[in-house]
Design a protein around this motif. Sequence first.
Motif, PDB file in Angstrom:
ATOM      1  N   SER A  80       0.833  -1.195   0.000  1.00 51.35           N
ATOM      2  CA  SER A  80       0.000   0.000   0.000  1.00 51.35           C
ATOM      3  C   SER A  80       0.870   1.248   0.000  1.00 51.35           C
ATOM      4  O   SER A  80       1.797   1.359   0.812  1.00 51.35           O
ATOM      5  CB  SER A  80      -0.908   0.013   1.230  1.00 51.35           C
ATOM      6  N   ASP A  82      -0.011   3.902   1.076  1.00 50.09           N
ATOM      7  CA  ASP A  82      -0.425   4.637   2.269  1.00 50.09           C
ATOM      8  C   ASP A  82       0.398   4.236   3.489  1.00 50.09           C
ATOM      9  O   ASP A  82       0.973   5.080   4.174  1.00 50.09           O
ATOM     10  CB  ASP A  82      -1.912   4.393   2.523  1.00 50.09           C
ATOM     11  N   LEU A  87      -1.411  -5.713   0.096  1.00 51.72           N
ATOM     12  CA  LEU A  87      -2.803  -5.785  -0.344  1.00 51.72           C
ATOM     13  C   LEU A  87      -2.898  -6.617  -1.609  1.00 51.72           C
ATOM     14  O   LEU A  87      -1.901  -6.848  -2.302  1.00 51.72           O
ATOM     15  CB  LEU A  87      -3.343  -4.377  -0.614  1.00 51.72           C
ATOM     16  N   ASP A 181      -9.146   0.819  -1.560  1.00 49.51           N
ATOM     17  CA  ASP A 181      -8.326   0.675  -2.760  1.00 49.51           C
ATOM     18  C   ASP A 181      -7.907   2.047  -3.277  1.00 49.51           C
ATOM     19  O   ASP A 181      -7.811   2.997  -2.499  1.00 49.51           O
ATOM     20  CB  ASP A 181      -9.090  -0.136  -3.820  1.00 49.51           C
ATOM     21  N   SER A 182      -7.622   2.162  -4.569  1.00 45.67           N
ATOM     22  CA  SER A 182      -7.093   3.412  -5.117  1.00 45.67           C
ATOM     23  C   SER A 182      -8.035   4.592  -4.945  1.00 45.67           C
ATOM     24  O   SER A 182      -7.597   5.751  -5.012  1.00 45.67           O
ATOM     25  CB  SER A 182      -6.752   3.243  -6.602  1.00 45.67           C
ATOM     26  N   PHE A 185      -6.473   5.465  -1.314  1.00 46.26           N
ATOM     27  CA  PHE A 185      -5.047   5.716  -1.112  1.00 46.26           C
ATOM     28  C   PHE A 185      -4.324   6.161  -2.378  1.00 46.26           C
ATOM     29  O   PHE A 185      -3.121   6.401  -2.368  1.00 46.26           O
ATOM     30  CB  PHE A 185      -4.327   4.507  -0.497  1.00 46.26           C
ATOM     31  N   VAL A 188      -0.953   3.346  -7.518  1.00 49.62           N
ATOM     32  CA  VAL A 188       0.117   2.500  -6.988  1.00 49.62           C
ATOM     33  C   VAL A 188       1.312   2.546  -7.943  1.00 49.62           C
ATOM     34  O   VAL A 188       1.200   2.133  -9.107  1.00 49.62           O
ATOM     35  CB  VAL A 188      -0.364   1.045  -6.828  1.00 49.62           C
TER      36      VAL A 188
END
Length: 221
Positions: A80, A82, A87, A181-182, A185, A188
């Motif tokens: 993550s 974050d 994940l 999910d996105s 946060f 990616v």
Amino acid sequence: MGRWVRTNKGFLVLLLCFGLFRTAIADWNPIPSGSMRPNLLEGDVVFVNRLAYNLKVPLTDVVLARTGEPKRGDVVTFSSPDDGTRLIKRLVALPGDVVEMRHEVLFINGEAARYDAAQTLREKVATGLTVDATRLTERVQGSERRVQWLPGIAARNSFAPIVVPEGEYLMLGDNRDDSADSRYFGFVPRQLLIGRALGVMVSADIQGHWMPRFERFGQKL
């Protein structure tokens, strides 16, 4: 201590090789939550190809070489951005894609996803809390998967069009209204990708006394 090391040298080498294998080549990932329902269930253990995208220095996010390109629709394990938590989500949008969501409906590059084969059921989302759920097949930009909506659950089911930056990816859980999910946060970066999940190795019903779910053993994603 030195004598013990010499005596157990073969075992220690085996442990080292096993650790390198898990951190650089292949791994397995337990599924702790329902964010990927209906395709992955709590208690599934998935096999992860760590060489699908990058060759990394073991135990780091340092990329030594690119070994493959992420594809729209891949089920991906990643750290993550974050807090570094590992994940597993669906890779929905690639660098350069324009992605949007309008009241659950996903749009990629101006194309609205098509939804069919609807199924209605009751889904347990927390201890003592069961809600209505709708499962559908989502098709967009050449990829498809079963997704789940939870009408009445507060979630970010709409967001304005946004361009995925170069070298980054947008991830969504298949269980759209019960997934961090996105939407929460952000994108990616590629260096945080760990690997591609290929299938379910083993599975146990964590709410049913950990009984094996043999019908899920070997199920491909």
